[in-house]
Design an enzyme around this catalytic site. Sequence first.
Site, PDB file in Angstrom:
ATOM      1  N   ASP A 104       8.373 -66.287 -66.593  1.00 51.90           N
ATOM      2  CA  ASP A 104       7.417 -67.375 -66.426  1.00 51.90           C
ATOM      3  C   ASP A 104       7.070 -67.484 -64.952  1.00 51.90           C
ATOM      4  OD1 ASP A 104       6.847 -69.933 -68.602  1.00 51.90           O
ATOM      5  OD2 ASP A 104       6.241 -70.225 -66.525  1.00 51.90           O
ATOM      6  N   GLY A 120       6.972 -75.102 -73.948  1.00 52.29           N
ATOM      7  CA  GLY A 120       6.114 -75.038 -75.116  1.00 52.29           C
ATOM      8  C   GLY A 120       6.564 -74.018 -76.139  1.00 52.29           C
ATOM      9  N   TYR A 180     -11.271 -67.633 -73.300  1.00 54.05           N
ATOM     10  CA  TYR A 180      -9.992 -67.508 -74.008  1.00 54.05           C
ATOM     11  C   TYR A 180     -10.131 -66.723 -75.304  1.00 54.05           C
ATOM     12  CZ  TYR A 180      -5.754 -69.007 -76.493  1.00 54.05           C
ATOM     13  OH  TYR A 180      -4.587 -69.037 -77.200  1.00 54.05           O
ATOM     14  N   ASN A 219       3.783 -63.838 -75.120  1.00 60.31           N
ATOM     15  CA  ASN A 219       3.383 -65.211 -75.416  1.00 60.31           C
ATOM     16  C   ASN A 219       2.614 -65.857 -74.268  1.00 60.31           C
ATOM     17  OD1 ASN A 219       3.638 -68.011 -76.661  1.00 60.31           O
ATOM     18  ND2 ASN A 219       4.799 -68.264 -74.770  1.00 60.31           N
ATOM     19  N   ASP A 242       4.700 -63.480 -61.911  1.00 60.33           N
ATOM     20  CA  ASP A 242       3.276 -63.789 -62.034  1.00 60.33           C
ATOM     21  C   ASP A 242       2.613 -62.634 -62.773  1.00 60.33           C
ATOM     22  OD1 ASP A 242       0.646 -64.471 -61.865  1.00 60.33           O
ATOM     23  OD2 ASP A 242       0.513 -64.412 -59.680  1.00 60.33           O
TER      24      ASP A 242
END
Length: 264
Positions: free
Chosen positions: A33, A13, A154, A81, A54
């Site tokens: 990631d 993404g 969120y 990000n 993680d």
Amino acid sequence: MPRTILITGAAGGIGRAMVDAALAAGHAVAALDRDAAALAALPAHGLLHPVLADLATEQGCAEGMAAALARFGRVDAVVNNAGIGVSSLRPDAETRLPGIEELDAATWDRFFAINVRAPMLLLRAALPMMRAAGWGRVVNNTTSFRTMLRVLPYGATKSALEAASAVWAAELAGSGITVNVLIPGGPTDTPFIGADSGWSREAMLKPAIMGPPLAWLLSEEAAGFTGQRIIAARWTGDPAAPGVARPIGWPELGADAVWLQGGR
């Protein structure tokens, strides 16, 4: 001058677009990631170091930074990000928003750990290197103010990261270390948005729009540009163009507070 850039949520993404932009600019990239398969699918590149991490845990953040340092010896920029969104709760959560009864303590804590605590821990780990060099870049991906005011948990986490970004920019002003926010500007066509959102994928923004403004923020040209949020969908190459950038957070509301006389 080539730098070492640590990018989180880097395997797909928006993160993948950021990795591509940083590599194209000649930088080395530590790509963090938690998706091992997606990391393995990143294209081989001599300046790219995939790191399985993680970021929901303090140990994961420490190990991610340690892996970047073991490979490159330093980190010059941190691009926060990685994030967890409401589609992780259920596929239609983008349009049928979670209510308070749906959000237990474990869910709340996980969102804040990934979206707020991890950026703080990674910056804290990189800051001594940046201070010693007199140069550093911090780029945080928050979200639109509309989402902050509509979507829990969120939006609350991104509001917190937005506020932290403003504080960090002020604290580090004049140090050679800049802190800025970079957001797409709207729903973006990535797996972050669930398949049952009901939104047209064709109408969504594309992740690649994040690349050019990120490359500029990482450049020498962006020295002194700090405390700002850039909307990638409006990026034309000129940060001074109308509608492209504004101060991080809500500084215009600062006058609403009543302080003790002589206080700061």
